[in-house]
Design an enzyme around this catalytic site. Structure first.
Site, PDB file in Angstrom:
ATOM      1  N   LYS A 161       3.089 -33.826  61.054  1.00  0.00           N
ATOM      2  CA  LYS A 161       3.947 -32.750  61.568  1.00  0.00           C
ATOM      3  C   LYS A 161       5.430 -32.953  61.242  1.00  0.00           C
ATOM      4  O   LYS A 161       6.180 -31.996  61.124  1.00  0.00           O
ATOM      5  CB  LYS A 161       3.768 -32.625  63.084  1.00  0.00           C
TER       6      LYS A 161
ATOM      7  N   GLU B  84       6.415 -24.757  69.863  1.00  0.00           N
ATOM      8  CA  GLU B  84       5.220 -24.792  70.701  1.00  0.00           C
ATOM      9  C   GLU B  84       4.472 -26.069  70.344  1.00  0.00           C
ATOM     10  O   GLU B  84       4.619 -26.585  69.242  1.00  0.00           O
ATOM     11  CB  GLU B  84       4.329 -23.582  70.414  1.00  0.00           C
TER      12      GLU B  84
ATOM     13  N   SER C  95      -4.606 -37.227  59.253  1.00  0.00           N
ATOM     14  CA  SER C  95      -3.375 -36.495  59.540  1.00  0.00           C
ATOM     15  C   SER C  95      -2.542 -37.094  60.657  1.00  0.00           C
ATOM     16  O   SER C  95      -1.344 -36.828  60.748  1.00  0.00           O
ATOM     17  CB  SER C  95      -3.705 -35.043  59.873  1.00  0.00           C
TER      18      SER C  95
END
Lengths: 274, 407
Positions: B99, B121, B388
């Site tokens: 991210k 969010e 990830s």
């Protein structure tokens, strides 16, 4: 363009007398199925008696991103009762012969897309609805969608925001066959104490672009607000302030439609008196 | 809907209006159009500006620690007894997940636009942490919207965000998870567009987010491609990634889209069962619809109301998916499949035991698919799986679940 010219539109016709008299009309918002469909029916008729120009029926949605807490809660309540779109259309259809004021559905494109635009339009027309207010369909997506609604015999209303560029304001006005919905403020639905200072200049700018009926929404809650719009816009749209009164009436076991009627009368009066 | 008859090059999307074939677009309140246009313009300028790219690359290298490793998982490969398995170690990035790549890119854009505040969010909290991190790094005010249920499930990440001076706003509407946090962030943005940038964490939402987030995450796939060529002198046979909103999958798939010899497999959360409400496998069980500003696949009921979703992984718990994935699904370029909660938990333990690597529950879904696929492939075949994120954030929740299951 020619499919639903403003002069043929039932919605636009409802606005016509107001400008001649220098008055501001009233467009009340009623959330369908809140707290139940019988109340929606009685409130539609109450708003009509109170002198509404057009009535906006909100179709409940699970994710209403443009709405503040009051309308969110009303929608959530209706969905918890498992009130479905077909039930809403049936309820409005039942009283359509008593409705002389045009009724428009405020509906997210999520629902329209899922049902299928033409199918949605057909059911809405059968229920006696005159058009749709599309809160989440800006141009250029709106181009094709509005034309399809016109071909299906419904009027369209899109929204103009304070942040909308002058060029887009013209584009949006072209796609409104009902009335133009001007958002008084950036943000979500809900009551606010005062109308913004730049409102009159924004409305003037839009009026220079188009003759179509112009209504102002978001943050309007008093007869004084409606009065201030006279000469600047054709109508005031009032939502959260009505829904909050409906909620309070329900909690006090008062007759909700009586509360809606007297409040709408008070607001409508603000648009008429000198 | 799937009439993509003569689409020549699948990587040349979206068009100027953000359409991936029939999907994508901009279905938002008019209030947001101004900010989306401004963002699109600024992003196009930044993309063409070598100084921006240099700055982005600088932070990816010096701050995030890129390139992340492409690690040959020997024991896992032996354990499964088939294809050679490589792990793309996004879990080793600063903040522990992919991210951060996108958060850095969007924070730099925020500065370019002269905005002083960011909002985000978050579901599992990884994107919230990444946003709080870049807000601290670039001195931006930061509010993160998080469902109250996720605040409970991801207490560690909530603490991390607050430590970095972000405000975590608990969202109590709906199911109190990712979708509801996104609604609330959009509502904030409607009233704050002039001074605030909304850092969307996935390849979902209105144009330009699906394209921009994909581009910022595409470093994963570009590195993987080169690292695989160096290690194996050829491209992998398959690349596997989990799909919630779809950002880590888009990031690793996109640079391989035109390499048609490479099988691309997206793994969706199959949850408890295939019944609506028991999973969040949007592409597998959903259909085209509009949610959060774009046309894509969605999970909804017959009236268009968004369905309840479930996944053991808070980061995959979303009833929508990025529009480019919808496009890839219809064109059959990417295969989408599901993995259940139980399989993901097994894979979580398996990777910990064979490699000493604790994956995020999201990434454990991709590992579970590898566990099914690798044994069917020869030892000369190569699979890359996008790891990830790391699983520290999930340990408490997994301990609770395993205790319940075995207790």
């Amino acid at each position: 363009m020619g499919i639903a010219a403003a002069s043929e539109s039932r919605v636009a016709r409802a606005f016509a007398p107001l400008r001649a008299r220098g008055q501001a009309g009233l467009v009340p918002f009623l959330p369908a199925g809140y707290p139940d469909l019988a109340t929606t029916q009685s409130c539609l008729l109450a708003a009509q008696r109170a002198g509404a120009t057009v009535i906006e029926v909100g179709i409940p949605f699970s994710d209403p991103i443009a709405d503040g807490p009051v309308i969110q809660q009303a929608f959530a309540h209706a969905l918890q009762q498992r009130i479905r779109l077909a039930d809403i259309f049936a309820a409005i259809g039942e009283i359509r012969s008593q409705l002389t004021v045009p009724v428009m559905a405020m509906v997210t494109y999520s629902i329209v897309y899922r049902i299928g635009l033409e199918r949605f339009a057909e059911q809405a027309r059968e229920a006696g609805l005159s058009g749709v207010i599309l809160p989440d369909v800006p141009p250029p997506e709106a181009q094709d969608i509005c034309h399809r609604f016109w071909e299906s015999g419904l009027d369209t209303t899109l929204l103009i925001a304070p942040t909308t560029s002058p060029q887009r304001r013209g584009e949006i006005a072209d796609l409104c066959s009902g009335f133009i919905y001007y958002l008084s403020v950036s943000g979500i639905t809900g009551e606010r104490t005062a109308l913004p200072a730049d409102l009159a200049s924004n409305l003037k700018q839009i009026r220079q672009l188009t003759d179509k009926p112009l209504a102002v929404g978001f943050g309007i809650s008093t007869a004084a607000h409606v009065r201030q719009l006279r000469g600047h816009a054709d109508a005031a749209i009032v939502g959260s302030a009505i829904v909050r009164r409906m909620r309070d009436a329900a909690q006090k076991n008062a007759v909700i439609s009586d509360v809606v009627e007297s409040y709408c009368q008070e607001l409508a009066e603000g648009g008429r008196e000198a | 809907m799937s009439s993509t008859a003569s689409q020549p090059v699948l990587s040349q999307v979206p068009d100027a209006l953000g359409h991936f074939g029939p999907y994508g677009g901009t279905f938002v309140p008019e209030t947001l159009v101004f900010a989306l246009r401004q963002l699109t313009d600024e992003y196009q300028r930044a993309k063409a500006d070598p100084a921006f790219q240099q700055e982005f690359d600088f932070y990816l290298r010096e701050y995030v620690g890129r390139p992340s490793r492409l690690y040959h998982a020997r024991r896992l490969s032996e354990h499964l007894g088939g294809a050679k398995i490589y792990l793309k170690r996004e879990d080793l990035n600063h903040t522990g997940a992919h991210k951060i790549n996108n958060a850095i890119g969007q924070a730099l854009l925020t500065k370019r636009m002269g905005k002083k505040r960011v909002i985000a969010e978050t579901g599992a909290g990884q994107h919230g942490v990444a946003t709080a991190t870049v807000a601290a790094l670039f001195d931006l005010e930061c509010d993160v919207y998080m469902g109250a249920e996720d605040v409970r499930r991801q207490a560690l990440n909530v603490f991390r965000m607050r430590l970095m001076n972000a405000r975590v706003v608990e969202v109590h509407s709906g199911l109190k998870t990712l979708k509801d946090a996104l609604n609330e962030a959009l509502r904030d943005w409607m009233g704050s567009v002039e001074n605030t940038h909304y850092i969307i964490g996935s390849v979902a939402g209105p144009h330009p987010f699906p394209m921009m987030v994909r581009d910022f995450q595409a470093c994963i796939g570009r590195e993987t491609r080169q690292q695989c060529l160096e290690a194996e002198q050829r491209l992998p046979d398959a690349v596997i990634a989990c799909v919630g909103g779809g950002s880590n999958a888009a990031g690793i798939f996109y640079p391989f889209i035109d390499d048609t010899s490479v099988r691309l497999i997206g793994v969706e959360p199959g949850g408890r069962s295939a019944r609506l409400g028991d999973h969040a496998a949007t592409l597998t069980y959903g259909q085209p619809g509009v949610l959060h500003g774009a046309l894509s696949y969605v999970l909804q009921d017959e009236d268009g109301q968004t369905a309840d979703v479930h996944s053991v992984s808070a980061g995959l718990d979303y009833p929508g998916v990025g529009p480019e994935h919808a496009y890839w699904k219809d064109s059959k370029r990417v295969e989408y499949t599901t993995v259940t909660d139980e399989e993901a938990l097994e894979a979580f333990e398996m990777l910990a035991r064979t490699e000493g690597i604790i994956p995020a529950l999201e990434s454990a879904h991709a590992i579970a698919k590898v566990a099914r696929l690798a044994p069917q492939m020869g030892k000369d075949k190569v699979i890359v799986v996008n790891l990830s994120g790391r699983g520290d954030k999930d340990c408490q929740e997994v301990a609770r679940l395993l205790e319940n299951a075995r207790g």
